[in-house]
Structures are given as C-alpha cells and as structure tokens.
Motif scaffolding. Structure first.
Motif, PDB file in Angstrom:
ATOM      1  N   VAL A 114      88.864 102.336  22.548  1.00 49.89           N
ATOM      2  CA  VAL A 114      89.732 103.514  22.677  1.00 49.89           C
ATOM      3  C   VAL A 114      91.040 103.002  23.277  1.00 49.89           C
ATOM      4  O   VAL A 114      91.084 102.630  24.449  1.00 49.89           O
ATOM      5  CB  VAL A 114      89.116 104.592  23.597  1.00 49.89           C
ATOM      6  CG1 VAL A 114      90.058 105.790  23.697  1.00 49.89           C
ATOM      7  CG2 VAL A 114      87.761 105.046  23.090  1.00 49.89           C
ATOM      8  N   VAL A 172      84.005 100.905  19.168  1.00 52.17           N
ATOM      9  CA  VAL A 172      83.897 101.521  20.505  1.00 52.17           C
ATOM     10  C   VAL A 172      85.280 101.628  21.170  1.00 52.17           C
ATOM     11  O   VAL A 172      85.492 102.436  22.057  1.00 52.17           O
ATOM     12  CB  VAL A 172      82.936 100.698  21.407  1.00 52.17           C
ATOM     13  CG1 VAL A 172      82.611 101.455  22.692  1.00 52.17           C
ATOM     14  CG2 VAL A 172      81.640 100.357  20.675  1.00 52.17           C
ATOM     15  N   ARG A 209      81.630  91.415  25.827  1.00 54.71           N
ATOM     16  CA  ARG A 209      80.446  91.136  26.656  1.00 54.71           C
ATOM     17  C   ARG A 209      80.534  91.844  28.011  1.00 54.71           C
ATOM     18  O   ARG A 209      80.150  91.280  29.038  1.00 54.71           O
ATOM     19  CB  ARG A 209      80.298  89.622  26.846  1.00 54.71           C
ATOM     20  CG  ARG A 209      81.544  88.972  27.402  1.00 54.71           C
ATOM     21  CD  ARG A 209      81.364  87.496  27.667  1.00 54.71           C
ATOM     22  NE  ARG A 209      82.651  86.831  27.859  1.00 54.71           N
ATOM     23  CZ  ARG A 209      82.800  85.548  28.137  1.00 54.71           C
ATOM     24  NH1 ARG A 209      81.765  84.771  28.263  1.00 54.71           N
ATOM     25  NH2 ARG A 209      84.004  85.032  28.300  1.00 54.71           N
ATOM     26  N   SER A 210      81.079  93.075  28.017  1.00 53.46           N
ATOM     27  CA  SER A 210      81.174  93.791  29.290  1.00 53.46           C
ATOM     28  C   SER A 210      79.795  94.290  29.717  1.00 53.46           C
ATOM     29  O   SER A 210      78.879  94.395  28.902  1.00 53.46           O
ATOM     30  CB  SER A 210      82.126  94.983  29.168  1.00 53.46           C
ATOM     31  OG  SER A 210      81.525  96.005  28.402  1.00 53.46           O
ATOM     32  N   THR A 270      86.210  86.205  24.144  1.00 48.87           N
ATOM     33  CA  THR A 270      87.492  85.486  24.023  1.00 48.87           C
ATOM     34  C   THR A 270      87.319  83.960  23.900  1.00 48.87           C
ATOM     35  O   THR A 270      88.240  83.278  23.477  1.00 48.87           O
ATOM     36  CB  THR A 270      88.415  85.768  25.226  1.00 48.87           C
ATOM     37  OG1 THR A 270      87.718  85.456  26.421  1.00 48.87           O
ATOM     38  CG2 THR A 270      88.875  87.217  25.262  1.00 48.87           C
ATOM     39  N   THR A 292      78.863 109.578  24.715  1.00 50.80           N
ATOM     40  CA  THR A 292      78.592 109.104  26.069  1.00 50.80           C
ATOM     41  C   THR A 292      78.093 110.238  26.976  1.00 50.80           C
ATOM     42  O   THR A 292      77.065 110.098  27.641  1.00 50.80           O
ATOM     43  CB  THR A 292      79.848 108.411  26.643  1.00 50.80           C
ATOM     44  OG1 THR A 292      80.179 107.333  25.760  1.00 50.80           O
ATOM     45  CG2 THR A 292      79.606 107.851  28.025  1.00 50.80           C
ATOM     46  N   GLY A 338      88.643  96.519  23.340  1.00 49.19           N
ATOM     47  CA  GLY A 338      89.824  97.166  23.939  1.00 49.19           C
ATOM     48  C   GLY A 338      91.121  96.545  23.453  1.00 49.19           C
ATOM     49  O   GLY A 338      92.117  96.526  24.163  1.00 49.19           O
TER      50      GLY A 338
HETATM   51  P1  NAP Z   1      86.152  95.215  28.992  1.00 48.23           P
HETATM   52  O1  NAP Z   1      85.306  95.314  30.209  1.00 48.23           O
HETATM   53  O2  NAP Z   1      87.611  95.006  29.109  1.00 48.23           O
HETATM   54  O3  NAP Z   1      85.548  94.059  28.070  1.00 48.23           O
HETATM   55  C1  NAP Z   1      86.153  93.701  26.870  1.00 48.23           C
HETATM   56  C2  NAP Z   1      85.376  92.576  26.234  1.00 48.23           C
HETATM   57  O4  NAP Z   1      86.017  92.263  25.013  1.00 48.23           O
HETATM   58  C3  NAP Z   1      85.356  91.306  27.073  1.00 48.23           C
HETATM   59  O5  NAP Z   1      84.060  90.751  27.050  1.00 48.23           O
HETATM   60  C4  NAP Z   1      86.359  90.399  26.395  1.00 48.23           C
HETATM   61  O6  NAP Z   1      85.997  89.033  26.392  1.00 48.23           O
HETATM   62  C5  NAP Z   1      86.284  90.877  24.944  1.00 48.23           C
HETATM   63  N1  NAP Z   1      87.582  90.662  24.277  1.00 48.23           N
HETATM   64  C6  NAP Z   1      88.789  91.153  24.646  1.00 48.23           C
HETATM   65  N2  NAP Z   1      89.753  90.709  23.809  1.00 48.23           N
HETATM   66  C7  NAP Z   1      89.126  89.934  22.900  1.00 48.23           C
HETATM   67  C8  NAP Z   1      89.583  89.154  21.815  1.00 48.23           C
HETATM   68  N3  NAP Z   1      90.866  89.100  21.485  1.00 48.23           N
HETATM   69  N4  NAP Z   1      88.660  88.455  21.121  1.00 48.23           N
HETATM   70  C9  NAP Z   1      87.343  88.489  21.453  1.00 48.23           C
HETATM   71  N5  NAP Z   1      86.859  89.195  22.486  1.00 48.23           N
HETATM   72  C10 NAP Z   1      87.747  89.905  23.204  1.00 48.23           C
HETATM   73  O7  NAP Z   1      85.993  96.516  28.070  1.00 48.23           O
HETATM   74  P2  NAP Z   1      84.824  97.616  27.926  1.00 48.23           P
HETATM   75  O8  NAP Z   1      84.732  98.384  29.163  1.00 48.23           O
HETATM   76  O9  NAP Z   1      83.609  96.996  27.330  1.00 48.23           O
HETATM   77  O10 NAP Z   1      85.501  98.557  26.826  1.00 48.23           O
HETATM   78  C11 NAP Z   1      85.873  98.074  25.566  1.00 48.23           C
HETATM   79  C12 NAP Z   1      86.571  99.179  24.789  1.00 48.23           C
HETATM   80  O11 NAP Z   1      85.668 100.261  24.610  1.00 48.23           O
HETATM   81  C13 NAP Z   1      87.777  99.797  25.507  1.00 48.23           C
HETATM   82  O12 NAP Z   1      88.747 100.152  24.547  1.00 48.23           O
HETATM   83  C14 NAP Z   1      87.209 101.033  26.166  1.00 48.23           C
HETATM   84  O13 NAP Z   1      88.197 102.035  26.360  1.00 48.23           O
HETATM   85  C15 NAP Z   1      86.197 101.454  25.136  1.00 48.23           C
HETATM   86  N6  NAP Z   1      85.092 102.255  25.693  1.00 48.23           N
HETATM   87  C16 NAP Z   1      84.825 103.434  25.096  1.00 48.23           C
HETATM   88  C17 NAP Z   1      83.791 104.219  25.573  1.00 48.23           C
HETATM   89  C18 NAP Z   1      83.499 105.531  24.909  1.00 48.23           C
HETATM   90  O14 NAP Z   1      84.011 105.806  23.859  1.00 48.23           O
HETATM   91  N7  NAP Z   1      82.695 106.369  25.431  1.00 48.23           N
HETATM   92  C19 NAP Z   1      83.031 103.799  26.669  1.00 48.23           C
HETATM   93  C20 NAP Z   1      83.310 102.554  27.228  1.00 48.23           C
HETATM   94  C21 NAP Z   1      84.345 101.790  26.724  1.00 48.23           C
HETATM   95  P3  NAP Z   1      85.945  88.129  27.733  1.00 48.23           P
HETATM   96  O15 NAP Z   1      84.685  88.546  28.432  1.00 48.23           O
HETATM   97  O16 NAP Z   1      85.888  86.752  27.227  1.00 48.23           O
HETATM   98  O17 NAP Z   1      87.175  88.463  28.509  1.00 48.23           O
END
Ligand code: NAP
Length: 302
Positions: free
Chosen positions: A238, A236, A169-170, A197, A284, A217
């Motif tokens: 990485v 998504v 939910r980011s 989470t 992206t 992530g």
């Molecule tokens: P983020 O801000 O860290 O948010 C992660 C989300 O996942 C949070 O809402 C968290 O829940 C949830 N989460 C984490 N662990 C979990 C678990 N065990 N069970 C259920 N939910 C869980 O990450 P983000 O920026 O959205 O990025 C996510 C991933 O995508 C990363 O690996 C990042 O590198 C990748 N990404 C890739 C691109 C691309 O390819 N262009 C762009 C952006 C991001 P809570 O809110 O409850 O903590």
C-alpha cells in the motif's frame, strides 16, 4: 484485463457475515459474546481512524467493544497495569494496543505483556512460535497473512505443491505468510521461497511462482515480465503515490494508493490478481474479528 480479480472487499464482507451468524448463535445458546478492547495512546489521527474502524466493525458484529483512550504522557508502568487489568477481565477475549506508541514507552515490553491467549494480533512471541509449529498449536494467525491465505483459498487457487514466492521478509507479513503456506494442510502444502533486498536474480525467482505474494512497500516493484502466465498475484503493498480530489467532496484531497505490482500490465498475464485498494487491505480487520471470536471459542472449549 484477463486475470480474475480477487476482491477483498467482497470476500471480507462474506466472512464478516459468517462471524455475525456464529456470534448470534453462541450468544443465544450461552449468553456470551466476544469482547475486544483497543488501547489507544495519544491522538495520532491515523491511529484514531484505525481504532475507530476496528471498534465500529466489532460493534456491527455484536461483540462487546471497549475503546480505552489514554493520554500521550501515560507512563509505561500505568500502561502495563492497564494491560494486566484486561488480561484478568473474563469478558475481554482480545486485547489490541494500537501502534505506534510514544517514544518513552517500550513497545516490545508492552506487546509482550499481553496474555498470549488474548493476543488477537498474533504478534506475541508465544503465538509466533505456535504459528511456526503449525497445526493445532496455532491460536491466532497474524491478521494480514491470515487474510492473504483466505483470499487464495476462497478464490479456488490450488496451493498444494504450488511454487509460492514471497517478496519481503517482515515479521508482520513476509515471514508469517511464508511459514503459513509451508505448513501441512488446506490452503498450504506449498513449496516456498522468500526473496528480499539481498536476493540475487529476484526476477528469476518470481517467474517460477504459481502464487506470487508481494509485500515490499515499493510501488511497481514487480514487473509484468516477472509474472508466470496464469499465476495468482497477491499484492500486499500500500503506497501513497500522490493525492487526488475526493469523489464525495471535490474540495477534499485523498491519497492515491498503488500496490507493489504494475497492476494494469500484470492483470493481462496473471490468472488471478488482487487490486490495491480493495484487495488484501479489507481482510486485516476481518481476520482480527475472527481471531477475537476464536479466542472466545478457545475459552469456552468449543
Ligand atoms: P517492511 O517491514 O518495510 O518490509 C519490507 C520487506 O520488503 C523487507 O523484507 C525488504 O527486504 C523487502 N524489500 C523492500 N524493497 C525491496 C526490493 N527492492 N527488493 C526486494 N525486497 C525488497 O514492510 P511490511 O510491513 O511487510 O509491509 C510491506 C507492504 O505491505 C507495505 O506497503 C505496507 O503498507 C503493506 N501492508 C499492507 C497491509 C494491509 O493491507 N492490511 C498490512 C501490512 C502491510 P529487507 O528485509 O532485505 O530490507
């Protein structure tokens, strides 16, 4: 492997070619090209490589591209003045401030100083609000979620009436993609669930998904048994899980990247799946370019 691979590298390339053609046509008819400025503060190597890639892509598409590098000790006031300068520059349609910024600068204040009509990242609160309203209000859909939606649509996956489950939910991925899939219209009209989470029975939610979008992530978080047979899985995540010698130069080490889904096993159950790397990642920057072109077209009223 039975799932059809959704190749972001190929789909992204196809969109870049479409953008190039449109930019060429508008230039010929009106003598104007999209202008993108990237503002880089300091010399963080990862930021330099991201900015370089964005500028190279903009150049390739025929954009006017400006890389404005500032010293790490630039004051917040000077950075805000720089943004104001580009807000008032008619040849610039997109302003991008590369994050992270040094600690003495208030990131939120800087991002909110960008003219919402040049906020091609789509993170300004005005654009977040526009995205929530949907339809014609949307100016700049944020780049990674827009890339995800494009991958789904161009792969021919039906979204209307589909059960979409988003893991995460980011503000940059989870919430905006959930909102986009919920809107009325093409590539949307889905029934959306977001898990995080604090969700109970995450596996049960995921098992219902016709389209499962995972942005947590956490490497290998989604297990193959959580995937509905034939579902479309968009990974998504990485995650750097180690290092290996580079193919081009065996003396150089490069990161081993893994997604949030157990790819090998999941691809035996899913109908469609994105690889990591080469899935969502390349989309992206492509969407950033598309937003910059959109910005110029809004300004021209075309
Ligand atoms: P983020 O801000 O860290 O948010 C992660 C989300 O996942 C949070 O809402 C968290 O829940 C949830 N989460 C984490 N662990 C979990 C678990 N065990 N069970 C259920 N939910 C869980 O990450 P983000 O920026 O959205 O990025 C996510 C991933 O995508 C990363 O690996 C990042 O590198 C990748 N990404 C890739 C691109 C691309 O390819 N262009 C762009 C952006 C991001 P809570 O809110 O409850 O903590």
């Amino acid at each position: 492997m039975s799932a059809k691979l959704i190749k972001g590298t190929e789909i992204g390339e196809q969109i870049l070619e479409e953008i190039t053609a449109e930019v060429g046509k508008i230039k010929e008819e009106r003598g104007i090209v999209p202008g993108l400025v990237t503002i880089l503060v300091g010399e963080n190597p990862a930021s330099i490589s991201y900015v370089t890639l964005k500028i190279k892509t903009a150049h390739r598409l025929g954009f006017k591209e400006v890389q404005d590098s500032q010293p790490v000790d630039i004051s917040e006031e000077a950075l805000l003045a720089l943004i104001e300068k580009y807000n008032n520059d008619d040849s610039i349609h997109g302003i991008l401030v590369q994050l992270p910024l040094p600690k003495h600068i208030d990131e939120k204040k800087v991002l909110n100083a960008i003219d919402p009509d040049k906020d091609v990242d789509g993170f300004h609160p005005v654009n977040v609000g526009r995205l929530m309203i949907g339809g014609d209000e949307v100016k700049f859909p944020p780049c990674t979620p827009a890339g995800i939606q494009e991958l789904i649509v161009r792969s021919g996956v039906e979204t209307s009436g589909a059960e979409v489950v988003v893991v995460g939910r980011s503000n940059i991925v989870g919430k905006p993609i959930a909102n986009m899939m919920l809107q009325k219209g093409k590539g949307a009209d889905a029934t959306v669930t977001i898990v995080h989470t604090r969700t109970r029975n995450m596996a049960e939610h995921c098992k219902r998904a016709d389209i499962l979008i995972v942005a947590a992530g956490v490497p290998g978080l989604v297990k193959p048994e959580w995937i509905k047979p034939g579902a479309c899985v968009i990974d998504v995540g990485v995650n750097r899980v180690g290092e290996k010698p580079s193919k081009n130069d065996p003396n150089k080490m490069v990161a081993i990247l893994k997604g949030d889904v157990d790819f090998e096993a999941a691809s035996e159950i899913a109908g469609f799946i994105t690889p990591v790397p080469g899935g969502v990642g390349p989309m992206t920057i492509t969407m950033l370019m598309r937003n910059t072109l959109r910005s110029m077209k809004f300004k021209l009223g075309i």
